[in-house]
Design an enzyme around this catalytic site. Structure first.
Site, PDB file in Angstrom:
ATOM      1  N   ASP A  64       0.913  -1.205   0.031  1.00  0.00           N
ATOM      2  CA  ASP A  64      -0.003   0.028   0.058  1.00  0.00           C
ATOM      3  C   ASP A  64       0.782   1.272  -0.040  1.00  0.00           C
ATOM      4  O   ASP A  64       1.761   1.475   0.805  1.00  0.00           O
ATOM      5  CB  ASP A  64      -0.808  -0.018   1.292  1.00  0.00           C
TER       6      ASP A  64
ATOM      7  N   THR B 113      -3.743  13.699 -14.412  1.00  0.00           N
ATOM      8  CA  THR B 113      -4.779  13.718 -15.352  1.00  0.00           C
ATOM      9  C   THR B 113      -5.010  15.123 -16.044  1.00  0.00           C
ATOM     10  O   THR B 113      -4.832  16.165 -15.405  1.00  0.00           O
ATOM     11  CB  THR B 113      -6.044  13.218 -14.705  1.00  0.00           C
ATOM     12  N   ASP B 114      -5.623  15.071 -17.009  1.00  0.00           N
ATOM     13  CA  ASP B 114      -6.106  16.222 -17.738  1.00  0.00           C
ATOM     14  C   ASP B 114      -7.217  16.857 -16.935  1.00  0.00           C
ATOM     15  O   ASP B 114      -7.659  17.981 -17.376  1.00  0.00           O
ATOM     16  CB  ASP B 114      -6.508  16.223 -19.384  1.00  0.00           C
ATOM     17  N   GLU B 115      -7.940  16.278 -16.161  1.00  0.00           N
ATOM     18  CA  GLU B 115      -9.149  16.522 -15.291  1.00  0.00           C
ATOM     19  C   GLU B 115      -8.780  17.846 -14.288  1.00  0.00           C
ATOM     20  O   GLU B 115      -9.697  18.314 -13.819  1.00  0.00           O
ATOM     21  CB  GLU B 115      -9.754  15.405 -14.621  1.00  0.00           C
TER      22      GLU B 115
ATOM     23  N   TYR C  69     -12.358  13.402  -7.173  1.00  0.00           N
ATOM     24  CA  TYR C  69     -11.282  12.689  -7.973  1.00  0.00           C
ATOM     25  C   TYR C  69     -10.206  13.628  -8.551  1.00  0.00           C
ATOM     26  O   TYR C  69      -8.845  13.648  -8.048  1.00  0.00           O
ATOM     27  CB  TYR C  69     -11.701  11.774  -9.054  1.00  0.00           C
TER      28      TYR C  69
ATOM     29  N   ALA D 250      -9.826  16.900  -7.850  1.00  0.00           N
ATOM     30  CA  ALA D 250      -9.060  17.943  -6.870  1.00  0.00           C
ATOM     31  C   ALA D 250      -8.164  16.878  -6.135  1.00  0.00           C
ATOM     32  O   ALA D 250      -6.931  17.446  -5.553  1.00  0.00           O
ATOM     33  CB  ALA D 250     -10.138  18.223  -5.756  1.00  0.00           C
TER      34      ALA D 250
ATOM     35  N   LYS E 142      -5.905  14.518  -7.258  1.00  0.00           N
ATOM     36  CA  LYS E 142      -4.994  14.626  -8.130  1.00  0.00           C
ATOM     37  C   LYS E 142      -4.369  15.903  -8.404  1.00  0.00           C
ATOM     38  O   LYS E 142      -3.121  16.017  -8.478  1.00  0.00           O
ATOM     39  CB  LYS E 142      -5.604  14.335  -9.686  1.00  0.00           C
TER      40      LYS E 142
ATOM     41  N   LYS F  95     -15.612   2.115 -16.186  1.00  0.00           N
ATOM     42  CA  LYS F  95     -15.486   3.443 -17.175  1.00  0.00           C
ATOM     43  C   LYS F  95     -16.206   3.170 -18.391  1.00  0.00           C
ATOM     44  O   LYS F  95     -16.523   2.025 -18.888  1.00  0.00           O
ATOM     45  CB  LYS F  95     -13.755   3.417 -17.537  1.00  0.00           C
TER      46      LYS F  95
HETATM   47  P1  TYD Z   1     -15.333   8.047 -17.727  1.00  0.00           P
HETATM   48  O1  TYD Z   1     -15.141   6.735 -18.381  1.00  0.00           O
HETATM   49  O2  TYD Z   1     -15.934   7.970 -16.366  1.00  0.00           O
HETATM   50  O3  TYD Z   1     -14.082   8.898 -17.555  1.00  0.00           O
HETATM   51  P2  TYD Z   1     -13.964  10.489 -17.008  1.00  0.00           P
HETATM   52  O4  TYD Z   1     -15.083  10.679 -16.230  1.00  0.00           O
HETATM   53  O5  TYD Z   1     -12.557  10.354 -16.415  1.00  0.00           O
HETATM   54  O6  TYD Z   1     -13.556  11.008 -18.328  1.00  0.00           O
HETATM   55  O7  TYD Z   1     -16.338   8.694 -18.416  1.00  0.00           O
HETATM   56  C1  TYD Z   1     -16.033   9.071 -19.809  1.00  0.00           C
HETATM   57  C2  TYD Z   1     -17.221  10.043 -20.264  1.00  0.00           C
HETATM   58  O8  TYD Z   1     -18.290   9.420 -20.216  1.00  0.00           O
HETATM   59  C3  TYD Z   1     -17.715  11.156 -19.083  1.00  0.00           C
HETATM   60  O9  TYD Z   1     -18.033  12.275 -19.702  1.00  0.00           O
HETATM   61  C4  TYD Z   1     -18.895  10.475 -18.560  1.00  0.00           C
HETATM   62  C5  TYD Z   1     -19.563   9.693 -19.366  1.00  0.00           C
HETATM   63  N1  TYD Z   1     -20.142   8.390 -18.847  1.00  0.00           N
HETATM   64  C6  TYD Z   1     -21.410   8.076 -19.250  1.00  0.00           C
HETATM   65  O10 TYD Z   1     -22.093   8.934 -20.074  1.00  0.00           O
HETATM   66  N2  TYD Z   1     -22.082   7.179 -18.561  1.00  0.00           N
HETATM   67  C7  TYD Z   1     -21.431   6.209 -17.948  1.00  0.00           C
HETATM   68  O11 TYD Z   1     -22.001   5.092 -17.486  1.00  0.00           O
HETATM   69  C8  TYD Z   1     -19.953   6.485 -17.684  1.00  0.00           C
HETATM   70  C9  TYD Z   1     -19.004   5.561 -16.837  1.00  0.00           C
HETATM   71  C10 TYD Z   1     -19.589   7.715 -18.166  1.00  0.00           C
END
Ligand code: TYD
Length: 334
Positions: A59, A123-125, A148, A150, A152, A187
């Site tokens: 960990d 991340t770019d976020e 998330y 914040a 990062k 995801k």
């Molecule tokens: P995600 O795969 O969770 O990655 P991130 O939020 O890090 O970009 O989401 C990618 C995009 O897809 C984001 O705009 C949210 C959207 N999304 C949906 O519309 N439906 C879903 O069920 C999920 C998981 C994500």
């Protein structure tokens, strides 16, 4: 070179470990992973059994565990250990603060005291949502929108502070969304491939007009290889591509590739604080390393879908009680 990869059984970690074992056999690779819900040791089972990778269960928040792993003559740590899912960060922010902030501080202290280099994945976020035609550079103000992002952003600031205060040899990469093999099916891409293959509806948040920029993991790994060989101490680099795509376009392409009907697309409540668009300027990394992504969006998506179709058991293995419980909480009866 002896490299320790934290989170080496997660999505990016697994891809990087396979890539480096294949392309850079001269590196000695150690994977350090807590094996939380998103870490799967069997992803790298073959490499462990062939003794091409050493596995340590640990960990990053435990200084003693990190310390003993680093004492085996490690030259560089690549930190890919993180809680990464935005929706979970809204449900369970404390987990994100622990791993993504406190864990990074532990790694920074342990690396600094041994003069070990640290290549950290951000991340770019961290920049928050971009306006229509705006691409963020590394100098853009950090305005994260979720627990998330914040967490990062906080880690990036701590690492830069450790660089300035203690001379920590750290480089930070801020990649766009990655797609590829071994991504946990919470995801959008693996979740939707999984559901569409079973003929189940897929939940598109809000109006589906949000934009994400995409990179295939092979391009990500190739960028990491360049960074490992020439780390820029105190450098922050966006890792970006031209693959800016609206969620709804991505979903329609997935539906077509999986030969399903668009009737399975369900527009559901938007994610709270949902960023409309991520767009970063990746020219600093490209100029520094001469790197360019090789996969355009359609090629990357096809390669990704092909992998999940060829490995249905990998997705099935993740249909655990925990996963079902998460889906119930997140998507209700969908
Ligand atoms: P995600 O795969 O969770 O990655 P991130 O939020 O890090 O970009 O989401 C990618 C995009 O897809 C984001 O705009 C949210 C959207 N999304 C949906 O519309 N439906 C879903 O069920 C999920 C998981 C994500």
């Amino acid at each position: 070179m002896n490299i320790l990869i934290t989170g080496g059984c997660g999505f990016l970690g697994t891809n990087l470990v396979h890539f480096l074992a294949e392309n850079r056999p001269e590196y000695h690779l150690t994977v350090f992973d807590l094996l939380t819900y998103a870490g799967t040791k069997s992803n790298i089972k073959r490499l462990i059994s062939e003794k091409r990778v050493t596995f340590v269960h640990g960990d990053i928040c435990e200084p003693g565990q990190v310390s003993s792993a680093l004492d085996s003559g490690i030259d560089m740590v690549i930190n890919l250990a993180a809680e990464t899912h935005v929706d979970r960060s809204i449900m369970y922010p404390a987990d994100f603060i622990r791993t993504n902030i406190y864990g990074v501080q532990v790694l920074a202290e342990q690396c600094r005291s041994r003069s070990i280099s640290l290549l950290h994945m951000s991340t770019d976020e961290v920049y928050g949502s971009s306006d229509d035609d705006e691409s963020f550079t590394e100098e853009t103000l950090l305005q994260p929108s979720s627990p998330y992002s914040a967490s990062k952003a906080a880690a990036d600031l701590l690492l830069m502070a450790a660089h300035k205060t203690h001379g920590l040899d750290v480089m930070i990469i801020r990649p766009v969304n990655n797609m590829g093999p071994y991504q946990y099916p919470e995801k959008i891409i693996p979740l939707f491939i999984d559901r569409l293959s079973m003929g189940l509806p897929v939940p598109v948040y809000g109006d589906g007009m949000q934009i994400r920029t995409w990179l295939h993991t092979e391009d990500f790994c190739y960028a990491m290889e360049l960074a490992i060989d020439n780390l820029v101490a105190g450098g922050i680099f966006n890792l970006s591509s031209k693959n800016e795509v609206r969620n709804i376009e991505l979903v329609k392409k997935l539906v077509a590739m999986l030969e399903q009907s668009e009737d399975l697309i369900r527009f559901v409540d938007d994610r709270p604080g949902h960023d409309r668009k991520y767009s970063t300027d990746g020219s600093k990394f490209m100029n520094q390393y001469g790197w360019m992504p090789r996969f355009d969006f359609d090629k990357a998506l096809k390669k990704t879908v092909d992998w999940y179709r060829a490995n249905p058991d990998w997705l099935k293995k993740h249909h655990t009680k925990e996963f079902e419980e998460y889906c119930r909480k997140q998507y209700g009866s969908l």
